[in-house]
Design a protein around this motif. Sequence first.
Motif, PDB file in Angstrom:
ATOM      1  N   GLY A  18       0.943  -1.272  -0.090  1.00  0.00           N
ATOM      2  CA  GLY A  18       0.073  -0.077  -0.009  1.00  0.00           C
ATOM      3  C   GLY A  18       0.870   1.439   0.143  1.00  0.00           C
ATOM      4  N   ALA A  19       0.704   2.192   0.762  1.00  0.00           N
ATOM      5  CA  ALA A  19       1.741   3.475   1.122  1.00  0.00           C
ATOM      6  C   ALA A  19       0.993   4.345  -0.070  1.00  0.00           C
ATOM      7  CB  ALA A  19       2.804   3.167   1.578  1.00  0.00           C
ATOM      8  N   GLY A  20      -0.085   4.184  -0.578  1.00  0.00           N
ATOM      9  CA  GLY A  20      -0.413   4.867  -1.796  1.00  0.00           C
ATOM     10  C   GLY A  20      -1.545   3.974  -2.422  1.00  0.00           C
ATOM     11  N   ALA A  21      -1.601   4.235  -3.768  1.00  0.00           N
ATOM     12  CA  ALA A  21      -2.325   3.232  -4.609  1.00  0.00           C
ATOM     13  C   ALA A  21      -1.685   1.976  -4.444  1.00  0.00           C
ATOM     14  CB  ALA A  21      -2.178   3.644  -5.902  1.00  0.00           C
ATOM     15  N   PRO A  22      -2.716   0.846  -4.664  1.00  0.00           N
ATOM     16  CA  PRO A  22      -2.010  -0.566  -4.585  1.00  0.00           C
ATOM     17  C   PRO A  22      -1.186  -0.775  -5.353  1.00  0.00           C
ATOM     18  CG  PRO A  22      -4.343  -0.587  -4.380  1.00  0.00           C
ATOM     19  CD  PRO A  22      -4.202   0.803  -4.732  1.00  0.00           C
ATOM     20  N   HIS A  23      -0.120  -1.416  -5.121  1.00  0.00           N
ATOM     21  CA  HIS A  23       0.968  -1.855  -5.920  1.00  0.00           C
ATOM     22  C   HIS A  23       1.536  -3.130  -5.753  1.00  0.00           C
ATOM     23  CE1 HIS A  23       4.919  -0.630  -7.963  1.00  0.00           C
ATOM     24  NE2 HIS A  23       5.674  -1.326  -7.004  1.00  0.00           N
ATOM     25  N   ALA A  24       1.577  -4.037  -6.947  1.00  0.00           N
ATOM     26  CA  ALA A  24       1.873  -5.568  -6.871  1.00  0.00           C
ATOM     27  C   ALA A  24       2.931  -5.723  -7.967  1.00  0.00           C
ATOM     28  CB  ALA A  24       0.806  -6.286  -7.194  1.00  0.00           C
ATOM     29  N   ILE A  25       3.997  -6.656  -7.453  1.00  0.00           N
ATOM     30  CA  ILE A  25       5.137  -7.199  -8.157  1.00  0.00           C
ATOM     31  C   ILE A  25       5.346  -8.652  -8.082  1.00  0.00           C
ATOM     32  CG2 ILE A  25       6.176  -4.966  -8.263  1.00  0.00           C
ATOM     33  CD1 ILE A  25       8.124  -6.177  -6.258  1.00  0.00           C
ATOM     34  N   PRO A  26       5.787  -9.208  -8.897  1.00  0.00           N
ATOM     35  CA  PRO A  26       6.131 -10.703  -8.868  1.00  0.00           C
ATOM     36  C   PRO A  26       7.512 -10.720  -7.895  1.00  0.00           C
ATOM     37  CG  PRO A  26       6.718  -9.894 -11.091  1.00  0.00           C
ATOM     38  CD  PRO A  26       5.853  -8.744 -10.395  1.00  0.00           C
ATOM     39  N   VAL A  27       7.576 -11.830  -7.133  1.00  0.00           N
ATOM     40  CA  VAL A  27       8.788 -12.025  -6.513  1.00  0.00           C
ATOM     41  C   VAL A  27       9.180 -13.722  -6.547  1.00  0.00           C
ATOM     42  CG1 VAL A  27       9.830 -12.010  -4.093  1.00  0.00           C
ATOM     43  CG2 VAL A  27       8.147 -10.215  -4.768  1.00  0.00           C
ATOM     44  N   SER A  28      10.328 -13.883  -7.025  1.00  0.00           N
ATOM     45  CA  SER A  28      10.705 -15.139  -7.080  1.00  0.00           C
ATOM     46  C   SER A  28      11.564 -15.969  -6.038  1.00  0.00           C
ATOM     47  CB  SER A  28      11.701 -15.228  -8.355  1.00  0.00           C
ATOM     48  OG  SER A  28      12.827 -14.805  -8.298  1.00  0.00           O
ATOM     49  N   THR A  29      11.952 -14.929  -4.903  1.00  0.00           N
ATOM     50  CA  THR A  29      12.751 -15.720  -3.622  1.00  0.00           C
ATOM     51  C   THR A  29      11.842 -15.877  -2.512  1.00  0.00           C
ATOM     52  OG1 THR A  29      13.294 -13.420  -3.241  1.00  0.00           O
ATOM     53  CG2 THR A  29      14.651 -14.465  -4.805  1.00  0.00           C
ATOM     54  N   ALA A  30      10.803 -15.816  -2.686  1.00  0.00           N
ATOM     55  CA  ALA A  30       9.923 -16.307  -1.244  1.00  0.00           C
ATOM     56  C   ALA A  30      10.219 -17.749  -0.872  1.00  0.00           C
ATOM     57  CB  ALA A  30       8.387 -15.953  -1.578  1.00  0.00           C
ATOM     58  N   ILE A  31      10.495 -17.640   0.447  1.00  0.00           N
ATOM     59  CA  ILE A  31      10.951 -18.698   1.345  1.00  0.00           C
ATOM     60  C   ILE A  31       9.983 -18.955   2.575  1.00  0.00           C
ATOM     61  CG2 ILE A  31      13.186 -19.165   0.162  1.00  0.00           C
ATOM     62  CD1 ILE A  31      14.127 -18.489   3.112  1.00  0.00           C
ATOM     63  N   ARG A  32       9.671 -20.045   2.826  1.00  0.00           N
ATOM     64  CA  ARG A  32       8.977 -20.151   4.089  1.00  0.00           C
ATOM     65  C   ARG A  32      10.286 -20.273   5.405  1.00  0.00           C
ATOM     66  NH1 ARG A  32       7.431 -24.293   7.920  1.00  0.00           N
ATOM     67  NH2 ARG A  32       5.415 -24.451   8.545  1.00  0.00           N
ATOM     68  N   ARG A  33       9.835 -19.466   6.227  1.00  0.00           N
ATOM     69  CA  ARG A  33      10.863 -19.505   7.346  1.00  0.00           C
ATOM     70  C   ARG A  33      10.074 -20.132   8.679  1.00  0.00           C
ATOM     71  NH1 ARG A  33      14.100 -14.195   8.177  1.00  0.00           N
ATOM     72  NH2 ARG A  33      15.298 -14.236   6.495  1.00  0.00           N
ATOM     73  N   GLY A  34       9.186 -20.758   8.709  1.00  0.00           N
ATOM     74  CA  GLY A  34       8.351 -21.116   9.777  1.00  0.00           C
ATOM     75  C   GLY A  34       7.070 -21.191   9.602  1.00  0.00           C
ATOM     76  N   ASP A  35       6.262 -21.700  10.769  1.00  0.00           N
ATOM     77  CA  ASP A  35       4.785 -21.684  10.455  1.00  0.00           C
ATOM     78  C   ASP A  35       4.175 -20.231  10.358  1.00  0.00           C
ATOM     79  OD1 ASP A  35       5.001 -24.282  11.024  1.00  0.00           O
ATOM     80  OD2 ASP A  35       4.413 -24.127  13.188  1.00  0.00           O
ATOM     81  N   CYS A  58       1.052  -5.809   4.203  1.00  0.00           N
ATOM     82  CA  CYS A  58       1.452  -6.380   2.926  1.00  0.00           C
ATOM     83  C   CYS A  58       0.526  -7.701   2.571  1.00  0.00           C
ATOM     84  CB  CYS A  58       2.822  -6.516   2.495  1.00  0.00           C
ATOM     85  SG  CYS A  58       3.547  -7.725   3.491  1.00  0.00           S
ATOM     86  N   ALA A  59       0.406  -8.014   1.395  1.00  0.00           N
ATOM     87  CA  ALA A  59      -0.231  -9.325   1.168  1.00  0.00           C
ATOM     88  C   ALA A  59       0.636  -9.832  -0.022  1.00  0.00           C
ATOM     89  CB  ALA A  59      -1.546  -8.957   0.446  1.00  0.00           C
ATOM     90  N   VAL A  60       1.033 -11.380   0.161  1.00  0.00           N
ATOM     91  CA  VAL A  60       1.582 -12.065  -0.417  1.00  0.00           C
ATOM     92  C   VAL A  60       0.835 -13.352  -0.960  1.00  0.00           C
ATOM     93  CG1 VAL A  60       3.724 -13.557  -0.801  1.00  0.00           C
ATOM     94  CG2 VAL A  60       3.793 -11.554   0.717  1.00  0.00           C
ATOM     95  N   VAL A  61       0.659 -13.217  -2.419  1.00  0.00           N
ATOM     96  CA  VAL A  61      -0.175 -14.515  -3.031  1.00  0.00           C
ATOM     97  C   VAL A  61       0.814 -15.636  -3.446  1.00  0.00           C
ATOM     98  CG1 VAL A  61      -1.539 -15.077  -4.946  1.00  0.00           C
ATOM     99  CG2 VAL A  61      -1.898 -12.757  -3.624  1.00  0.00           C
ATOM    100  N   LEU A  62       0.620 -16.646  -3.370  1.00  0.00           N
ATOM    101  CA  LEU A  62       1.222 -17.755  -3.516  1.00  0.00           C
ATOM    102  C   LEU A  62       0.460 -18.811  -4.493  1.00  0.00           C
ATOM    103  CD1 LEU A  62       3.199 -18.237  -0.340  1.00  0.00           C
ATOM    104  CD2 LEU A  62       4.692 -18.079  -2.572  1.00  0.00           C
ATOM    105  N   LEU A  63       1.015 -19.004  -5.794  1.00  0.00           N
ATOM    106  CA  LEU A  63       0.328 -20.131  -6.602  1.00  0.00           C
ATOM    107  C   LEU A  63       1.223 -21.254  -7.059  1.00  0.00           C
ATOM    108  CD1 LEU A  63      -1.837 -17.632  -8.697  1.00  0.00           C
ATOM    109  CD2 LEU A  63      -2.846 -18.974  -6.592  1.00  0.00           C
ATOM    110  N   ALA A  64       0.852 -22.286  -6.599  1.00  0.00           N
ATOM    111  CA  ALA A  64       1.895 -23.331  -7.224  1.00  0.00           C
ATOM    112  C   ALA A  64       0.912 -24.681  -7.380  1.00  0.00           C
ATOM    113  CB  ALA A  64       3.007 -23.871  -5.954  1.00  0.00           C
ATOM    114  N   ALA A  65       1.628 -25.927  -7.478  1.00  0.00           N
ATOM    115  CA  ALA A  65       0.555 -26.948  -7.744  1.00  0.00           C
ATOM    116  C   ALA A  65      -0.135 -27.387  -6.583  1.00  0.00           C
ATOM    117  CB  ALA A  65       1.391 -28.214  -8.391  1.00  0.00           C
ATOM    118  N   GLY A  66      -1.205 -27.370  -6.335  1.00  0.00           N
ATOM    119  CA  GLY A  66      -2.004 -27.752  -5.077  1.00  0.00           C
ATOM    120  C   GLY A  66      -1.981 -26.426  -3.818  1.00  0.00           C
TER     121      GLY A  66
END
Length: 131
Positions: A18-35, A58-66
């Motif tokens: 946010g911090a203004g108009a909604p802004h979305a970008i792809p990110v290829s480095t997202a990793i899970r660091r725990g629950d 923020c919001a992070v959308v994740l789409l993968a098989a299943g």
Amino acid sequence: MTVLPEWPAGTVAVLSTGAGAPHAIPVSTAIRRGDTQLAFALALRRESLVRLREDPRCAVVLLAAGLAITVHGRAVVERELERIAVVRVDVESIQDHQSPRFEIDAGVAWHWTSEEAQSGDAETRAAVSQP
């Protein structure tokens, strides 16, 4: 859903700020660091980094098989390196978009176009993996 599921390395996520108009970008480095924590890298020049410093929600959308989820949380810039910032998201809620009416067969297919880029990605993922 109260716990982050696993996802394959290289899954393309979409970071929305946010911090203004909604802004979305792809990110290829997202990793899970725990629950309840994920992390990713952003180039220091990214508008998203400026926005997260101003408003960490923020919001992070994740789409993968299943997998089809939106993670809502607050971002913290853990550290800056030469060309990237390591950003951690402390999860506040997880929306599970799965439905018995459909299945996600695959995420976005992509690849690096040079050995240099691939090597840089390995360094970036190592940095993001360390809190």
